[in-house]
Design a protein around this motif. Structure first.
Motif, PDB file in Angstrom:
ATOM      1  N   GLY A   1       0.916  -1.211  -0.065  1.00 44.78           N
ATOM      2  CA  GLY A   1       0.013   0.097   0.119  1.00 44.78           C
ATOM      3  C   GLY A   1       0.790   1.246  -0.083  1.00 44.78           C
ATOM      4  N   PHE A   2       1.972   1.173  -0.624  1.00 47.02           N
ATOM      5  CA  PHE A   2       2.792   2.553  -0.794  1.00 47.02           C
ATOM      6  C   PHE A   2       1.978   3.629  -1.513  1.00 47.02           C
ATOM      7  CE2 PHE A   2       6.329  -0.707  -0.176  1.00 47.02           C
ATOM      8  CZ  PHE A   2       6.826  -0.185   0.948  1.00 47.02           C
ATOM      9  N   THR A   3       1.507   3.439  -2.540  1.00 43.66           N
ATOM     10  CA  THR A   3       0.919   4.275  -3.323  1.00 43.66           C
ATOM     11  C   THR A   3      -0.150   5.292  -2.426  1.00 43.66           C
ATOM     12  OG1 THR A   3       1.123   3.304  -5.587  1.00 43.66           O
ATOM     13  CG2 THR A   3      -0.518   4.757  -5.465  1.00 43.66           C
ATOM     14  N   PRO A   4      -1.161   4.543  -1.910  1.00 39.02           N
ATOM     15  CA  PRO A   4      -1.972   5.465  -1.265  1.00 39.02           C
ATOM     16  C   PRO A   4      -1.599   6.218  -0.124  1.00 39.02           C
ATOM     17  CG  PRO A   4      -2.677   3.198  -0.739  1.00 39.02           C
ATOM     18  CD  PRO A   4      -1.637   3.236  -1.823  1.00 39.02           C
ATOM     19  N   ARG A   5      -0.608   5.524   0.716  1.00 39.77           N
ATOM     20  CA  ARG A   5       0.154   6.164   1.732  1.00 39.77           C
ATOM     21  C   ARG A   5       0.968   7.483   1.140  1.00 39.77           C
ATOM     22  NH1 ARG A   5       1.553   1.319   3.804  1.00 39.77           N
ATOM     23  NH2 ARG A   5       3.733   1.601   3.341  1.00 39.77           N
ATOM     24  N   THR A   6       1.635   7.203   0.026  1.00 39.07           N
ATOM     25  CA  THR A   6       2.441   8.516  -0.678  1.00 39.07           C
ATOM     26  C   THR A   6       1.785   9.672  -0.989  1.00 39.07           C
ATOM     27  OG1 THR A   6       4.222   6.465  -1.085  1.00 39.07           O
ATOM     28  CG2 THR A   6       4.430   9.035  -1.854  1.00 39.07           C
ATOM     29  N   LEU A   7       0.623   9.179  -1.674  1.00 39.63           N
ATOM     30  CA  LEU A   7      -0.347  10.041  -2.428  1.00 39.63           C
ATOM     31  C   LEU A   7      -1.000  10.996  -1.300  1.00 39.63           C
ATOM     32  CD1 LEU A   7      -1.936   8.231  -5.116  1.00 39.63           C
ATOM     33  CD2 LEU A   7      -0.823  10.045  -5.435  1.00 39.63           C
ATOM     34  N   ASN A   8      -1.208  10.412  -0.036  1.00 40.20           N
ATOM     35  CA  ASN A   8      -1.968  10.995   0.888  1.00 40.20           C
ATOM     36  C   ASN A   8      -0.927  12.039   1.767  1.00 40.20           C
ATOM     37  OD1 ASN A   8      -4.832  10.429   1.610  1.00 40.20           O
ATOM     38  ND2 ASN A   8      -4.033   8.426   1.665  1.00 40.20           N
ATOM     39  N   ARG A   9       0.485  11.611   1.731  1.00 36.01           N
ATOM     40  CA  ARG A   9       1.295  12.429   2.307  1.00 36.01           C
ATOM     41  C   ARG A   9       1.723  13.663   1.343  1.00 36.01           C
ATOM     42  NH1 ARG A   9       6.213   9.616   1.582  1.00 36.01           N
ATOM     43  NH2 ARG A   9       6.854  10.719   0.026  1.00 36.01           N
ATOM     44  N   PHE A  10       1.785  13.437   0.179  1.00 35.05           N
ATOM     45  CA  PHE A  10       1.798  14.694  -0.899  1.00 35.05           C
ATOM     46  C   PHE A  10       0.922  15.524  -0.619  1.00 35.05           C
ATOM     47  CE2 PHE A  10       5.425  12.832  -2.766  1.00 35.05           C
ATOM     48  CZ  PHE A  10       5.974  13.354  -3.682  1.00 35.05           C
ATOM     49  N   ILE A  11      -0.380  14.977  -0.598  1.00 31.01           N
ATOM     50  CA  ILE A  11      -1.390  16.071  -0.563  1.00 31.01           C
ATOM     51  C   ILE A  11      -1.536  16.892   0.732  1.00 31.01           C
ATOM     52  CG2 ILE A  11      -4.140  16.110  -0.610  1.00 31.01           C
ATOM     53  CD1 ILE A  11      -4.023  13.678  -2.548  1.00 31.01           C
ATOM     54  N   SER A  12      -1.536  15.935   1.976  1.00 30.29           N
ATOM     55  CA  SER A  12      -1.651  16.335   3.086  1.00 30.29           C
ATOM     56  C   SER A  12      -0.626  17.451   3.271  1.00 30.29           C
ATOM     57  CB  SER A  12      -1.736  15.433   4.301  1.00 30.29           C
ATOM     58  OG  SER A  12      -0.521  14.743   4.270  1.00 30.29           O
ATOM     59  N   GLY A  13       0.396  17.246   2.959  1.00 28.49           N
ATOM     60  CA  GLY A  13       1.826  18.203   3.278  1.00 28.49           C
ATOM     61  C   GLY A  13       1.901  19.104   1.956  1.00 28.49           C
ATOM     62  N   GLU A  14       1.244  19.026   0.944  1.00 27.09           N
ATOM     63  CA  GLU A  14       1.122  19.797  -0.139  1.00 27.09           C
ATOM     64  C   GLU A  14       2.567  20.102  -0.540  1.00 27.09           C
ATOM     65  OE1 GLU A  14      -0.881  23.590  -0.215  1.00 27.09           O
ATOM     66  OE2 GLU A  14      -2.862  22.651   0.276  1.00 27.09           O
ATOM     67  N   GLU A  15       3.311  18.913  -0.665  1.00 25.54           N
ATOM     68  CA  GLU A  15       4.796  18.682  -1.098  1.00 25.54           C
ATOM     69  C   GLU A  15       4.839  19.437  -2.528  1.00 25.54           C
ATOM     70  OE1 GLU A  15       6.984  15.420  -0.726  1.00 25.54           O
ATOM     71  OE2 GLU A  15       5.739  14.584   1.136  1.00 25.54           O
ATOM     72  N   ALA A  16       6.019  20.237  -2.534  1.00 22.87           N
ATOM     73  CA  ALA A  16       6.392  21.244  -3.569  1.00 22.87           C
ATOM     74  C   ALA A  16       6.493  20.174  -4.840  1.00 22.87           C
ATOM     75  CB  ALA A  16       7.559  22.088  -3.357  1.00 22.87           C
ATOM     76  N   ARG A  17       7.280  19.095  -4.768  1.00 26.40           N
ATOM     77  CA  ARG A  17       7.347  18.038  -5.926  1.00 26.40           C
ATOM     78  C   ARG A  17       6.071  17.890  -6.661  1.00 26.40           C
ATOM     79  NH1 ARG A  17      10.840  13.419  -3.783  1.00 26.40           N
ATOM     80  NH2 ARG A  17       9.297  13.603  -2.038  1.00 26.40           N
ATOM     81  N   GLY A  18       4.918  17.825  -5.809  1.00 26.34           N
ATOM     82  CA  GLY A  18       3.848  17.489  -6.438  1.00 26.34           C
ATOM     83  C   GLY A  18       3.222  18.598  -7.520  1.00 26.34           C
ATOM     84  N   THR A  19       4.031  19.948  -7.753  1.00 26.11           N
ATOM     85  CA  THR A  19       3.588  20.884  -8.471  1.00 26.11           C
ATOM     86  C   THR A  19       4.265  21.219  -9.547  1.00 26.11           C
ATOM     87  OG1 THR A  19       4.657  22.642  -7.395  1.00 26.11           O
ATOM     88  CG2 THR A  19       2.550  22.063  -6.535  1.00 26.11           C
ATOM     89  N   ASP A  20       5.414  20.352  -9.832  1.00 27.33           N
ATOM     90  CA  ASP A  20       6.537  20.435 -10.623  1.00 27.33           C
ATOM     91  C   ASP A  20       6.968  19.325 -11.277  1.00 27.33           C
ATOM     92  OD1 ASP A  20       9.072  20.886 -12.066  1.00 27.33           O
ATOM     93  OD2 ASP A  20       9.874  22.277 -10.532  1.00 27.33           O
ATOM     94  N   ALA A  21       6.575  19.008 -12.523  1.00 30.14           N
ATOM     95  CA  ALA A  21       6.762  17.825 -13.002  1.00 30.14           C
ATOM     96  C   ALA A  21       8.375  17.249 -13.162  1.00 30.14           C
ATOM     97  CB  ALA A  21       6.147  17.661 -14.559  1.00 30.14           C
ATOM     98  N   GLU A  22       9.235  18.280 -13.408  1.00 31.35           N
ATOM     99  CA  GLU A  22      10.581  17.780 -13.370  1.00 31.35           C
ATOM    100  C   GLU A  22      11.069  17.541 -12.111  1.00 31.35           C
ATOM    101  OE1 GLU A  22      14.761  20.233 -14.624  1.00 31.35           O
ATOM    102  OE2 GLU A  22      12.971  21.092 -15.126  1.00 31.35           O
TER     103      GLU A  22
END
Length: 327
Positions: A92-113
């Motif tokens: 279940g790495f995918t849902p956990r990682t997605l939730n972490r990105f969304i909850s923390g609004e990680e900067a990498r999630g807004t930059d494809a590079e």
């Protein structure tokens, strides 16, 4: 799963060269080109509207394109395919990682590079499927971080597809074509190149039977429909059929003769699949529903056996199973 194949002496060099060229030009190269095209369209769609209902058609078109070549794991795809299709995700790495990105609004999630350096669990088709179809994630609105993350995943996926297409066309196809040349350290003979492609055909069908079908089937006492591939998007049976057809099409390109038994076996597989009551395999706790999926699994294995008989035997390739062998 790996398949060790012993190459016997009856394989003609002319057949080897022709089979490799046809496999490349009729199946592999156009397959990766189509995937690059469909993922570019997907990325473009998310740029216009990144909400789930707007993106789903383009997502499924891209996934369909992937099933044609997704089980090929040599050359650029040996490692490049992992971040395109991270499945099975047993922990279940995918849902956990997605939730972490969304909850923390990680900067990498807004930059494809920058996102290209993120975990494979948050990249590719299955991360995107979770965002579009997961009940816990798909209620996002336009302008939200989650919506931007969908755009980023799609753009990254298009970049991966382009890299795979370029890598195959410019780098690895010449390696396969030049098998046996003095400067080719990857394939010392033309026969080795044929063996490499033929192994992909058999391994794909084995993966479909054992993983795409075996994982959700589980055991009679404990079926595991939640383990089906792409179940949220309703694709499990669709993927089984499309991946099996992709393997058959690659086998037909590799051979320069008719494959009547393989064609008949594929036809029987489709007929059996038409009897499955739920294409998402959600009803496997019903014994009659389970039996219908088990019959599909048996027909996938029959397709594989037919290819062994009609191609492997004729080319002098004797298949033998060895799960620890990397060849």
């Amino acid at each position: 799963m790996r398949l060790a194949l012993t190459l016997c002496t009856g394989l003609a060099a002319t057949s080897a060269a022709a089979g490799v060229e046809e496999a490349l030009t009729e199946h592999i190269l156009p397959g990766y080109a189509a995937f690059a095209e469909k993922t570019a369209e997907l990325s473009g769609e998310t740029s216009e509207d990144c909400t789930p209902e707007a993106v789903k058609p383009a997502f499924n078109a891209a996934f369909d394109a992937w099933t044609r070549v997704g089980d090929i794991r040599i050359g650029p795809s040996e490692t490049g395919a992992l971040s395109v299709a991270f499945w099975p995700d047993s922990r279940g790495f995918t849902p956990r990682t997605l939730n972490r990105f969304i909850s923390g609004e990680e900067a990498r999630g807004t930059d494809a590079e920058a996102f290209a350096e993120a975990s494979i669990a948050v990249r590719g088709l299955f991360a995107l499927e979770r965002m579009l179809y997961g009940e816990d994630l798909s209620d996002y609105a336009e302008g939200s971080y989650a919506c931007t993350l969908v755009r980023t995943i799609a753009a990254d996926l298009a970049g991966q597809a382009e890299a795979l297409e370029t890598g195959w066309r410019e780098e690895f196809a010449p390696v396969l074509r030049s098998a046996g040349a003095p400067d080719n350290a990857t394939y010392l003979t033309e026969e080795e190149a044929v063996r490499a492609i033929y192994t992909q055909v058999l391994t794909s069908l084995e993966f479909t039977a054992d993983q795409r079908l075996g994982r959700p089937l589980g055991t009679f006492d404990r079926p595991r429909p939640e383990r089906a591939e792409a179940r949220r998007s309703g694709r499990p049976l669709r993927n089984v059929l499309r991946d099996a057809q992709g393997a058959v099409d690659l086998a037909k390109a590799l051979a320069d003769w008719e494959l009547p038994e393989t064609e008949a076996a594929m036809s029987r597989l489709r007929e059996a699949a038409a009897q499955v009551s739920d294409p998402a395999f959600a009803d496997l706790d019903d014994p009659s529903a389970r039996l219908r999926v088990e019959i599909v699994q048996q027909h996938v294995r029959d397709v594989r056996r037919s290819i062994e008989e009609e191609i492997g035997v004729r080319l002098g390739l004797r298949p033998g199973f060895n799960s620890s062998d990397g060849d």
